[in-house]
Design an enzyme around this catalytic site. Structure first.
Site, PDB file in Angstrom:
ATOM      1  N   SER A  47      44.374  45.924  43.828  1.00 41.40           N
ATOM      2  CA  SER A  47      45.168  47.022  43.013  1.00 41.40           C
ATOM      3  C   SER A  47      46.260  46.409  42.259  1.00 41.40           C
ATOM      4  O   SER A  47      46.058  45.599  41.420  1.00 41.40           O
ATOM      5  CB  SER A  47      45.758  48.208  44.012  1.00 41.40           C
ATOM      6  OG  SER A  47      46.095  49.200  43.325  1.00 41.40           O
TER       7      SER A  47
ATOM      8  N   ASP B   9      47.344  49.991  36.262  1.00 37.24           N
ATOM      9  CA  ASP B   9      47.416  48.896  37.123  1.00 37.24           C
ATOM     10  C   ASP B   9      46.346  48.180  37.249  1.00 37.24           C
ATOM     11  O   ASP B   9      45.194  48.617  36.431  1.00 37.24           O
ATOM     12  CB  ASP B   9      48.121  49.347  38.817  1.00 37.24           C
ATOM     13  CG  ASP B   9      46.678  50.086  39.496  1.00 37.24           C
ATOM     14  OD1 ASP B   9      45.874  50.597  38.882  1.00 37.24           O
ATOM     15  OD2 ASP B   9      46.809  50.027  40.679  1.00 37.24           O
TER      16      ASP B   9
ATOM     17  N   ASP C 187      43.836  47.695  39.234  1.00 39.34           N
ATOM     18  CA  ASP C 187      42.393  48.286  39.130  1.00 39.34           C
ATOM     19  C   ASP C 187      42.206  49.676  38.604  1.00 39.34           C
ATOM     20  O   ASP C 187      41.122  50.414  38.881  1.00 39.34           O
ATOM     21  CB  ASP C 187      41.713  48.349  40.740  1.00 39.34           C
ATOM     22  CG  ASP C 187      42.558  49.284  41.468  1.00 39.34           C
ATOM     23  OD1 ASP C 187      43.651  49.673  41.224  1.00 39.34           O
ATOM     24  OD2 ASP C 187      42.220  49.843  42.649  1.00 39.34           O
TER      25      ASP C 187
ATOM     26  N   ASP D  82      43.578  52.725  38.970  1.00 44.10           N
ATOM     27  CA  ASP D  82      43.511  53.774  39.881  1.00 44.10           C
ATOM     28  C   ASP D  82      44.708  54.627  39.866  1.00 44.10           C
ATOM     29  O   ASP D  82      45.135  55.770  40.331  1.00 44.10           O
ATOM     30  CB  ASP D  82      43.157  53.596  41.107  1.00 44.10           C
ATOM     31  CG  ASP D  82      44.140  52.896  42.032  1.00 44.10           C
ATOM     32  OD1 ASP D  82      45.041  52.265  41.639  1.00 44.10           O
ATOM     33  OD2 ASP D  82      43.949  52.889  43.335  1.00 44.10           O
TER      34      ASP D  82
END
Length: 454
Positions: A101, A243, A245, A247
């Protein structure tokens, strides 16, 4: 007690236990066995972000899964919510995300989605761990002609772009909007610019040149100052930062001022209350959300329910209560009418739809919420002891709570993914709560050891 899985899957420094190829293969084997029910051919989707170690971990997972007789569908770099979406739309048995992440490139992680696109519940993570440490997997291997195959799904990114655009009102577009978009050199570096451009926006894209080591490096949602400067430089209408990833999402308005997850929840919740589309007039947030969010939603005729920190707990509460909007101050936003997990691009589209529908700039929309002053101090610790068992710390916290009363609050919790104690205070006087936060941090350092971070 789980040994491998934390609040967001298995995570650590790449090539250091538990994020080794050996453990990744074992995780793949155990997960494949658990998801393999019945005699039909089974499939697991694997996607990743742009970290250098993603290739290594992906190959180990693929080997482990195939060795247990399950096929693998490799989608390459794709946002975490995209992997959840593809898992569900392709009717796979599970999805795997290789990502850490917002963490730096040295870290990596492995997390799972069920076939419906929701994150794996705790009990299934425990079953995977139990199988790994049982030593029984060698006896479960299928014979040679029953091992799995690996396939590449080349159009996964395109499928996700089409899905994302379908969540934006069909009678609207983004023509006339100039958007600064920071993709953090991460998983959304291709998908995100395509979505906004195809809807008609002028996109100034940064953080779209990943090299394996620059993910989240001085860019993305943890560095809103980057899009703030770019918005001012280009005279853009707003900035959007994802960010690694994708999400989560953070915004800046046309003046370069940050608009965080609490502001976005307030904007979307009040808009949905006006339209009558907020299920049970309820927003689900976490204990980290500012009290100003509660006030804004209550003023609009709704209420806020708080959960533990972590988007998985927000989603669990939403599913349990039948709610359709939730999120975190950090920028995780969950629109259950559209997707099953936090989705930065989808969230940005919903905010842009509110802007277009109401004919307001982001700075105007953000005025729906006024945040109480909030201070967050992180202390890096060697061990995660219960600080309330330390008399000096417990006494100080009790004294401060008595002074704050109903005009603020104290929240002290350990990070679920890092060796950090997070000390958060809210109140009417920022200088006062800053001093109190430092006092608590100093006492923690003295009694547990460690150092303040940031």
């Amino acid at each position: 007690m789980k040994k491998l899985f934390g609040t967001d899957g298995v995570r650590g420094v790449a090539n250091v236990y538990p994020m080794t190829t050996e453990m990744a293969m074992q995780i793949g084997r155990a997960a494949a066995h658990i998801f393999r029910n019945g005699k039909s051919r089974h499939r697991i989707v694997i996607g990743k972000d742009t970290r250098l170690s993603g290739y290594m971990i992906e190959n180990a997972l693929v080997a482990g899964i195939c060795s247990m007789g399950v096929d693998v569908l490799q989608v390459g770099p794709l946002p975490t919510p995209g992997i959840a979406n593809i898992t569900s739309s392709m009717r796979a048995d599970a999805g795997v995300v290789i990502s850490a992440s917002h963490n730096p490139f040295q870290d990596n992680g492995i997390k799972f989605f069920c076939r419906d696109g929701f994150k794996l519940p705790d009990e299934m993570e425990l079953r995977i761990e139990e199988l790994i440490f049982s030593g029984d997997m060698d006896s479960m291997r299928p014979i040679a002609n029953e091992v799995g195959k690996a396939y590449r799904i080349d159009d996964a990114a395109g499928r996700f772009v089409v899905f994302l655009k379908s969540t934006f009102p069909k009678d609207m577009d983004l023509s006339g909007l100039k958007i600064v978009l920071d993709c953090a050199n991460g998983a959304a570096y291709k998908v995100a610019p395509a979505v906004f451009e195809e809807l008609g926006a002028e996109v100034i894209a940064i953080g779209v040149k990943p090299n394996g080591t620059n993910i989240n490096a001085g860019c993305g949602s943890l560095h809103p100052e980057v899009i703030s400067a770019a918005v001012k430089e280009h005279g853009a209408d707003l900035g959007i930062a994802l960010d690694g990833d994708a999400d989560r999402v953070i915004f800046v308005d046309e003046f370069g001022n940050e608009v965080n997850g609490d502001n976005i929840m307030a904007i979307c919740a009040t808009d949905m209350l006006q339209k009558g589309t907020l299920n049970k007039q309820t927003l689900v947030a976490t204990v980290m959300s500012n009290m100003g969010l509660d006030i804004a939603v209550k003023r609009a005729g709704g209420r806020v329910i708080k959960t533990a920190v972590g988007d998985r707990y927000v989603v669990e509460e939403m599913q349990k209560g039948g709610y359709n909007l939730g999120g975190e101050q950090s920028g995780h936003m969950i629109f259950l009418d559209h997707n099953t997990t936090g989705d930065g691009i989808l969230s940005a589209l919903q905010v842009l739809a509110v802007m277009q529908r109401q004919g307001k700039r982001l700075s105007e929309l953000a005025e729906v919420m006024f945040a109480l002053p909030q201070v967050l101090v992180n202390v890096r610790v060697a061990e995660k002891r219960d600080v309330m068992t330390i008399p000096a710390v417990a006494g100080l916290i009790g004294d401060i709570e008595a002074k704050v009363k109903d005009e603020g609050r104290i929240l002290i919790r350990y990070s679920g993914t890092e060796p950090l104690l997070r000390i958060m205070l809210e109140g009417q006087d920022k200088y006062q709560i800053s001093g109190w936060a430092k006092e608590i941090a100093d006492l923690v350092e003295k009694n547990i050891g460690g150092s303040k971070v940031g």
